[in-house]
Design a protein around this motif. Structure first.
Motif, PDB file in Angstrom:
ATOM      1  N   GLY A  46       0.776  -1.232   0.000  1.00  0.00           N
ATOM      2  CA  GLY A  46       0.000   0.000   0.000  1.00  0.00           C
ATOM      3  C   GLY A  46       0.804   1.276   0.000  1.00  0.00           C
ATOM      4  N   TYR A  47       2.103   1.217  -0.320  1.00  0.00           N
ATOM      5  CA  TYR A  47       2.921   2.423  -0.332  1.00  0.00           C
ATOM      6  C   TYR A  47       2.645   3.301  -1.552  1.00  0.00           C
ATOM      7  CZ  TYR A  47       5.499   0.683   3.638  1.00  0.00           C
ATOM      8  OH  TYR A  47       5.839   0.232   4.881  1.00  0.00           O
ATOM      9  N   PHE A  48       2.127   2.731  -2.617  1.00  0.00           N
ATOM     10  CA  PHE A  48       1.671   3.514  -3.760  1.00  0.00           C
ATOM     11  C   PHE A  48       0.634   2.723  -4.530  1.00  0.00           C
ATOM     12  CE2 PHE A  48       4.606   1.183  -6.415  1.00  0.00           C
ATOM     13  CZ  PHE A  48       5.818   1.170  -5.737  1.00  0.00           C
ATOM     14  N   ASP A  49       0.099   3.335  -5.570  1.00  0.00           N
ATOM     15  CA  ASP A  49      -1.005   2.744  -6.322  1.00  0.00           C
ATOM     16  C   ASP A  49      -0.667   1.328  -6.791  1.00  0.00           C
ATOM     17  OD1 ASP A  49      -2.451   5.067  -6.030  1.00  0.00           O
ATOM     18  OD2 ASP A  49      -1.807   5.889  -7.962  1.00  0.00           O
ATOM     19  N   PRO A  50      -1.704   0.519  -6.956  1.00  0.00           N
ATOM     20  CA  PRO A  50      -1.472  -0.871  -7.384  1.00  0.00           C
ATOM     21  C   PRO A  50      -0.712  -0.963  -8.705  1.00  0.00           C
ATOM     22  CG  PRO A  50      -3.741  -0.574  -6.702  1.00  0.00           C
ATOM     23  CD  PRO A  50      -3.115   0.796  -6.722  1.00  0.00           C
ATOM     24  N   ILE A  51       0.165  -1.953  -8.752  1.00  0.00           N
ATOM     25  CA  ILE A  51       0.935  -2.262  -9.955  1.00  0.00           C
ATOM     26  C   ILE A  51       0.459  -3.618 -10.458  1.00  0.00           C
ATOM     27  CG2 ILE A  51       3.209  -2.966 -10.805  1.00  0.00           C
ATOM     28  CD1 ILE A  51       4.476  -0.979  -8.958  1.00  0.00           C
ATOM     29  N   ARG A  52       0.214  -3.691 -11.729  1.00  0.00           N
ATOM     30  CA  ARG A  52      -0.136  -4.987 -12.308  1.00  0.00           C
ATOM     31  C   ARG A  52       1.166  -5.737 -12.563  1.00  0.00           C
ATOM     32  NH1 ARG A  52      -4.202  -7.737 -14.371  1.00  0.00           N
ATOM     33  NH2 ARG A  52      -3.837  -9.126 -16.140  1.00  0.00           N
ATOM     34  N   ARG A  53       1.319  -6.838 -11.885  1.00  0.00           N
ATOM     35  CA  ARG A  53       2.552  -7.628 -12.022  1.00  0.00           C
ATOM     36  C   ARG A  53       2.445  -8.486 -13.277  1.00  0.00           C
ATOM     37  NH1 ARG A  53       5.538 -11.192  -7.402  1.00  0.00           N
ATOM     38  NH2 ARG A  53       7.559 -11.164  -8.420  1.00  0.00           N
ATOM     39  N   ILE A  54       2.979  -7.977 -14.349  1.00  0.00           N
ATOM     40  CA  ILE A  54       2.856  -8.600 -15.651  1.00  0.00           C
ATOM     41  C   ILE A  54       3.565  -9.949 -15.693  1.00  0.00           C
ATOM     42  CG2 ILE A  54       3.343  -8.299 -18.113  1.00  0.00           C
ATOM     43  CD1 ILE A  54       3.129  -5.268 -17.561  1.00  0.00           C
ATOM     44  N   SER A  55       4.621 -10.104 -14.916  1.00  0.00           N
ATOM     45  CA  SER A  55       5.350 -11.381 -14.932  1.00  0.00           C
ATOM     46  C   SER A  55       4.444 -12.531 -14.504  1.00  0.00           C
ATOM     47  CB  SER A  55       6.592 -11.313 -14.044  1.00  0.00           C
ATOM     48  OG  SER A  55       6.246 -10.987 -12.722  1.00  0.00           O
ATOM     49  N   SER A  56       3.506 -12.280 -13.594  1.00  0.00           N
ATOM     50  CA  SER A  56       2.558 -13.331 -13.195  1.00  0.00           C
ATOM     51  C   SER A  56       1.678 -13.736 -14.367  1.00  0.00           C
ATOM     52  CB  SER A  56       1.686 -12.848 -12.034  1.00  0.00           C
ATOM     53  OG  SER A  56       2.488 -12.578 -10.912  1.00  0.00           O
ATOM     54  N   ASP A  57       1.268 -12.752 -15.180  1.00  0.00           N
ATOM     55  CA  ASP A  57       0.475 -13.048 -16.380  1.00  0.00           C
ATOM     56  C   ASP A  57       1.266 -13.916 -17.363  1.00  0.00           C
ATOM     57  OD1 ASP A  57      -1.475 -11.448 -15.273  1.00  0.00           O
ATOM     58  OD2 ASP A  57      -0.988  -9.698 -16.506  1.00  0.00           O
ATOM     59  N   ILE A  58       2.567 -13.643 -17.458  1.00  0.00           N
ATOM     60  CA  ILE A  58       3.412 -14.415 -18.374  1.00  0.00           C
ATOM     61  C   ILE A  58       3.515 -15.861 -17.898  1.00  0.00           C
ATOM     62  CG2 ILE A  58       5.778 -14.664 -19.251  1.00  0.00           C
ATOM     63  CD1 ILE A  58       5.894 -11.535 -19.146  1.00  0.00           C
ATOM     64  N   TRP A  59       3.718 -16.050 -16.590  1.00  0.00           N
ATOM     65  CA  TRP A  59       3.780 -17.420 -16.053  1.00  0.00           C
ATOM     66  C   TRP A  59       2.451 -18.143 -16.284  1.00  0.00           C
ATOM     67  CZ3 TRP A  59       8.258 -19.352 -15.545  1.00  0.00           C
ATOM     68  CH2 TRP A  59       9.327 -18.583 -15.098  1.00  0.00           C
TER      69      TRP A  59
END
Length: 186
Positions: A46-59
């Motif tokens: 929660g230190y800044f806005d959500p980041i979409r972790r694209i590496s998880s999508d790749i896996w």
């Protein structure tokens, strides 16, 4: 490392290995002194806005549906982001390739490290400063290994003679004894 040893001999191989060790242990000390959360973790906390972790999508696309569990079993250090070894290792390899073959012939080897630097930032695995510090660590390891070997050369290679006397010759004698014993049992 093996290709360097085959083509350029002992000196360049050990110089490369020393640089690799300096880089790895230098980064390890940095991780101990300054544990830093990568962008995806800082976002999760929660230190800044959500980041979409694209590496998880790749896996996921590769068929690994629960990468978090898989990754957790590898026993990684989740706060080992500074410096980025993803950035440092390819840079170190490129520095040695440039030195061994000449920058004019091998400038293109920097395409891989540069694309990796962009990738780890884009994927949310590292901040830009992590990448810059990784590159700095690689350069320092490269320069440090070169300086050490130059210092050894100027002093007449005292470390090499110590190594031969204390490690290499006794090991060779032990190998010969073992070989004789094995041949007796044939």
């Amino acid at each position: 490392g093996v290709l360097i040893w085959k083509k350029f001999g002992d000196r360049m191989y050990w110089q490369f290995m020393l640089a690799l060790l300096l880089l790895s242990y230098g980064a390890f000390l940095a991780y101990l002194i300054f544990p830093a959360a990568p962008p995806w973790m800082a976002s999760d906390l929660g230190y800044f806005d959500p980041i979409r972790r694209i590496s998880s999508d790749i896996w996921w696309a590769m068929g690994i549906k629960d990468f978090s569990s898989f990754y957790a079993n590898l026993s990684p250090n989740p706060v080992a982001a500074v410096p980025s070894l993803h950035s440092a290792y390819p840079a170190l390899f490129a520095l040695f390739i440039n030195r061994l073959y000449g920058v004019k012939k091998t400038w293109w080897v920097w395409i891989y490290p540069a694309s990796l630097w962009l990738g780890v930032v884009y994927l949310g695995e590292h901040y830009i400063i992590d990448v810059i510090l990784g590159l700095l660590y690689a350069v320092l390891a490269y320069v440090g290994a070169n300086a050490f070997f130059e210092w050894q050369r100027k002093r007449g290679w005292p470390l090499r003679s110590w190594w031969r006397r204390v490690v290499a010759e006794p090991t060779a004698k032990q190998y010969q004894k073992l070989t004789k014993r094995l041949n007796k049992h044939r």
